[in-house]
Design a protein around this motif. Sequence first.
Motif, PDB file in Angstrom:
ATOM      1  N   GLU A 133      74.405 -72.627   0.898  1.00 43.09           N
ATOM      2  CA  GLU A 133      72.986 -73.278   0.988  1.00 43.09           C
ATOM      3  C   GLU A 133      72.024 -72.343   1.182  1.00 43.09           C
ATOM      4  N   GLN A 186      69.084 -72.469  -4.848  1.00 37.69           N
ATOM      5  CA  GLN A 186      68.142 -73.542  -5.017  1.00 37.69           C
ATOM      6  C   GLN A 186      68.312 -74.602  -6.139  1.00 37.69           C
ATOM      7  N   ILE A 213      66.201 -76.397   0.015  1.00 35.94           N
ATOM      8  CA  ILE A 213      66.588 -75.577  -1.332  1.00 35.94           C
ATOM      9  C   ILE A 213      65.747 -76.041  -2.485  1.00 35.94           C
TER      10      ILE A 213
END
Lengths: 432, 432, 432, 432
Positions: free
Chosen positions: D257, D261, D288
């Motif tokens: 994470e 993105q 993200i």
Amino acid sequence: MMTAFFHDLAPVRYDPEADDLAFRHYDPDEMVMGKRMEDHLRFAAAYWHSFAWPGGDPFGGQTFDRPWFGDTMELARLKADVAFEMFDIIGVPFFCWHDADIRPEGSSFAESQRNLEEIVDYLIGKMENSRTRLLWGTANLFSHRRFMAGAATNPDPDVFAWSAATVKSCMDATHRMGGENYVLWGGREGYETLLNTDLKRERQQAGRFLQMAVEYKHRIGFKGAILVEPKPQEPTKHQYDFDVATVYGFLKEFGLEEEVQMNIEQGHAILAGHSFEHELALAASLGIFGSIDMNRNDYQSGWDTDQFPNNVPEVALAYYEILKAGGFTTGGTNFDAKLRRQSLDPLDLIAAHVGAMDVCARGLKAAAAMLEDGRLEAMRAERYAGWDRPEGQALLNSDLESIAARVTGGGVNPLPRSGRQEILENIVNRFV
Amino acid sequence: MMTAFFHDLAPVRYDPEADDLAFRHYDPDEMVMGKRMEDHLRFAAAYWHSFAWPGGDPFGGQTFDRPWFGDTMELARLKADVAFEMFDIIGVPFFCWHDADIRPEGSSFAESQRNLEEIVDYLIGKMENSRTRLLWGTANLFSHRRFMAGAATNPDPDVFAWSAATVKSCMDATHRMGGENYVLWGGREGYETLLNTDLKRERQQAGRFLQMAVEYKHRIGFKGAILVEPKPQEPTKHQYDFDVATVYGFLKEFGLEEEVQMNIEQGHAILAGHSFEHELALAASLGIFGSIDMNRNDYQSGWDTDQFPNNVPEVALAYYEILKAGGFTTGGTNFDAKLRRQSLDPLDLIAAHVGAMDVCARGLKAAAAMLEDGRLEAMRAERYAGWDRPEGQALLNSDLESIAARVTGGGVNPLPRSGRQEILENIVNRFV
Amino acid sequence: MMTAFFHDLAPVRYDPEADDLAFRHYDPDEMVMGKRMEDHLRFAAAYWHSFAWPGGDPFGGQTFDRPWFGDTMELARLKADVAFEMFDIIGVPFFCWHDADIRPEGSSFAESQRNLEEIVDYLIGKMENSRTRLLWGTANLFSHRRFMAGAATNPDPDVFAWSAATVKSCMDATHRMGGENYVLWGGREGYETLLNTDLKRERQQAGRFLQMAVEYKHRIGFKGAILVEPKPQEPTKHQYDFDVATVYGFLKEFGLEEEVQMNIEQGHAILAGHSFEHELALAASLGIFGSIDMNRNDYQSGWDTDQFPNNVPEVALAYYEILKAGGFTTGGTNFDAKLRRQSLDPLDLIAAHVGAMDVCARGLKAAAAMLEDGRLEAMRAERYAGWDRPEGQALLNSDLESIAARVTGGGVNPLPRSGRQEILENIVNRFV
Amino acid sequence: MMTAFFHDLAPVRYDPEADDLAFRHYDPDEMVMGKRMEDHLRFAAAYWHSFAWPGGDPFGGQTFDRPWFGDTMELARLKADVAFEMFDIIGVPFFCWHDADIRPEGSSFAESQRNLEEIVDYLIGKMENSRTRLLWGTANLFSHRRFMAGAATNPDPDVFAWSAATVKSCMDATHRMGGENYVLWGGREGYETLLNTDLKRERQQAGRFLQMAVEYKHRIGFKGAILVEPKPQEPTKHQYDFDVATVYGFLKEFGLEEEVQMNIEQGHAILAGHSFEHELALAASLGIFGSIDMNRNDYQSGWDTDQFPNNVPEVALAYYEILKAGGFTTGGTNFDAKLRRQSLDPLDLIAAHVGAMDVCARGLKAAAAMLEDGRLEAMRAERYAGWDRPEGQALLNSDLESIAARVTGGGVNPLPRSGRQEILENIVNRFV
Ligand SMILES: [Co+2]
Ligand SMILES: [Co+2]
Ligand SMILES: [Co+2]
Ligand SMILES: [Co+2]
Ligand SMILES: [Co+2]
Ligand SMILES: [Co+2]
Ligand SMILES: [Co+2]
Ligand SMILES: [Co+2]
């Protein structure tokens, strides 16, 4: 005497530079294509959503606290007082009602009828002190449990009878109030399961019911239009008046296509898998366009959200079709729209209407400008130019054999031409 | 001489106890309600999906390696050889085609026409050595770029002409091959944007085109049915033959409701927001039921997946409506179904048809059993019993005023009765 | 002493040959894969839909006349009496409740709490004379207007507090009644418009709320599972617990993936754009499968219709995933299903449950037979066999550079193999 | 030397008063919130739709006649020449590609690789004479039949290997061309039927594959962002990267994470049952958010129509979320948009981009004005003000028992407040 509900709010003014509550685009007297904007748009407020709906949804109950909620005639008069205060504040030239919105249900048909007549008298009194007139009246043939299996299409003839009597009383009331149209929406004319449904019988019942309404209109000399409002589903799994094309076939079957027009709602068009402008253009092309309910659905939700319109480009395309069809005659722009159930404040109700009216005013002006510009229509006409030539017309009067002879002989070689969709969309975007 | 494609697979037998490839439910000779199962179901295989489709989708190209892919007449004959081998293996009494499936496109209309005539001769030869007949033929008026803006509804009259000539040649071929129906599906009769579309003109073109097809049928003495296949969208944003109700209105406008029937596809019903049984029941109630395409869509996908049927309870409800409508006359059960594009093996093609035929056989037998049991129809009739009484019939011949007098007088007090949906669904579940 | 509601109907018996009300497939004691059918299915009836729902929909009000409708404790006890009579008649081993279903709302939190405690005592008394136990309890944090903008995710901390206190009281009650799970459905945890919503704050609030619930469970020694029920929308435009995958990400963020499991509803899976079996298989693969609500939606309707299941092939695929996941532990098969609002008769309520239980029993037996047959799993395993070989495993431990060297060197040439979907579907159809 | 394709069309200028082809709103140098408009919007043209797509759809083939269609390196260079001519004419600062768009497929991986390297050299040469840079590159792992059952998630490890090698080569090429991001869209990472799918295995494969891509990025020192593009379905029935929330859970499981993105496409958001702004706001709130594909779907069509954006109010709400998130860093506004297949003319391609860029420019300016006005954010903050007070924060650090004690004691009595949705929508409409 004013109620306290809107705290003596003054009528909303037109002021494009305002920083507070005002119309920034809707100026009733502004001329658009030779007609006052008010006379183009013919706005109507809906009694039910604004004054009778408690804010419930399938997972929650009442959120609104309105002092007129309840079942007495006194509360019905208070509701009417507040309604006309809102009509004056927002300056709508029209309103619309169902019988169930304006009068309490009685313990018998006769008592409901007396309640209705009494409140109609009261409303006529209100109208004498207001400039707001009646766009249309209609009968609520869907909320009470007696209609759970349909009104005209009910398996029980007694419900058909009750519904017929109700339509008579609502058409009488509409006529007495000078209404310009009478609307039928078949909220329960449909089915939950085919297993218990006889499509053929129910269609005959519905056709005969509509014929009776048209016959009665002529008998009493009601000059307004009879409008049917299509919707594909909800509350029922399938509703017979699915969309404009479906209702057209139904009218043709029962010989009513010259007698009945469409009241088209944006949200119902979406639910049926169409765009709003499609339904408008189709109705116009079939000669059955009447009026609109200008309330949108949320594209993301699979049910009828009945929200106030807020997207100008979409609204502009709708008025573009309406202007091309010659504009409204008896019809108008009704907001069959409800506040979100969290919008508790009286001001929310005013602001929602003002915002919606401004969105419509912008849309109308953009549509008029597109028509006056003329490029869109010129490009459309150019695309079909071949059909205006004698050979094009002759083709339609020909037959397969003759045509095939010509094609086989090599005389026809169609060359694709650009549909220019993006360029057309760019042109629209110059105006919206 | 056999091609090697199916590796000399023997015709699939009926064997309810088999553990390998066999029909477990479809026994052509089994009597169902006094008729052979084969004569009830009238299965047809579709040439296009099974033999002409390369396995592409919007994000990927060909997956199938078929030895007959290519544009020569020789490959077209090989394709026909393999097709008839499949027809024999699965024992379908019918097949269906578009012109574009069976012959290579020529460099001119005349050459395409010659190709078609030649391959039709070849197919007639194949039919002489097979028991498979032609359920219907149809013209592909949507794949070639010349049709990108419509066939009959094209803005260019030359495309109308080309399309008309094509329909003539396909109807001729169908007639010559003893076809029992001729189908029109308007895959490009619709629009991508209203901005470049004249709905009224295009409707007139479509109406006249269909009239010409009907006139030509009578001229050549073709006794089969003319069928229109509704679909609401895809490939276009909006297709004119949206659903059964829409086509009915169109037929009424052009005086064709006695001449044209419906070919109803399960997947198209779903895309239009209906159930398959709804479309069947509606067409039957309007007197325009003709034939079916028994291929389902995935409820989860918003496009036409054209999958082989696999849900018996759903299929049973469809045949229930068909049996109630009297069963097929010229129509039949066509699989307008394609393999998933990963199903590469020849055996996948056989197994898909066998599985689908078994699903239909189970559905038909369940539907017949439900009808013979009679409870569903008895409960439906009982629900409408009030309309069979003289007062019910009198009501339909009455008028609003008379009815209202009776209702206001207190003579009518409808009492809701249970719709018993769950009990009816339970009854269905005893049979499926 | 019995109420008169079900007219002394005897418990429904298992009789596959019956022609009247009976289980034709559900025999609690029949052994399936070494376990009693009752212990596999673990049926639960839902208090709310069966006893608290008045039959309203967005366009109509109450249709059911139930003698226990009202707000007194006496009526709440009558409701409980009738509920347990139904549990006994249909023989469900479990039931489920929200606080709002079983007790009248008081004028203060404390009064509601006292009402709850009193009715819980009463229900415990009922359970002592019945074999029906509690599958789960839950708090209704969505119907009252105080929750209109959310419970845990409300912009007002006081609503968070009220909700937290309510969860405590409901978890206490569940614990006291020996409930096997505690459920949270976030019917108002979502939004109507992003314009007034702070996604980040609301997510933090929801995460902390769920942590508190888990902490409290451990504090009081409640051994049941904490279940979250996903739903993508309705009543709100967007609900945070959209689907299984979404909730998994949420649990990971707040460290709860070992503490919380899923209660998966068929209808909610459909609304989220999935199949039911997808949600089940995904939850199982993530280790968070818990329990199910076995009520379907109508594919044709864009809202949650909460109908009793009636399609055996679909139900079979669901139980297939459940059996593959090892079956229920604390979970079960709850019918979060409501009668159609026209199904007015007490017998409709019984028949709906009996039909649904039979559908589930058939589905379970078919699923077990598919597993015991083994072909489906063998074909699945064969498809991935390459990954079980050492090279397959090595690949996952490699890196792009090494792999690219091998591929560029020509050592890899993947050849497509059939996915055999139709053959797999045919295999399923031998069992359903 | 120029190709003749665009007929020496000059670069499109900014001229708000123009009556011909011009930008009416997009002025690259205009300052918006302290930054040049070009640097805010960071427009990119997509090689595939504009130059590689032949105009086919599921029911029809090629409609576009482009002189560069074909499989040779010479045609690939011609395509590049025309592409850069378009980039210059419309003035986009970026473009994007898949390997399959820019080079012909070879007969082996090595030959494809050589083709790619050669065309990358050629493109680098083009970039030296242009101001257009590379926003992102990506691998086409979905069109060729070898990927029909997935790339990373294929049951065949050899396809995983081939895909891994392809990603390496595409990331190398992206890096060499100075690309600012590398994108992964899993067009075949999903399934057609659960019956042949092992969700758990495929998830592990996908997770490991993405880890490898991230590891390789660090190994070669690629400083751009790794972006995943979610899409819920199409081509497959279910795609694993369903939406932002789903991908977030996946990234959390594989510890990615902080490394990956989102590239969010409007049309894919709609297909997943969300609004575009929802997906943007959610990604931003989860940290993200990366880049966007600014192409819309038709709400009426259930598949990915990839149309150029044309609705300013919708686009404004998207940029509002982007601006609130701080604007793009490495990301940008890519048009993953294709002409309608009837838009045959070279000018259609130019006009489509120009119209779309103007729509985005208007949207951005409206979004900036809304932010600068500040009322929306002030009203949002005011709504949550209770949570900013110490009691609000304390609540989150409390526990159910303590909270319940306070609530039961009567210390908490939440009073609903209006959500003011219509007023907020009115405020938006002052700016769009
Ligand atoms: Co509506
Ligand atoms: Co309406
Ligand atoms: Co189809
Ligand atoms: Co078809
Ligand atoms: Co539900
Ligand atoms: Co549920
Ligand atoms: Co897309
Ligand atoms: Co994209």
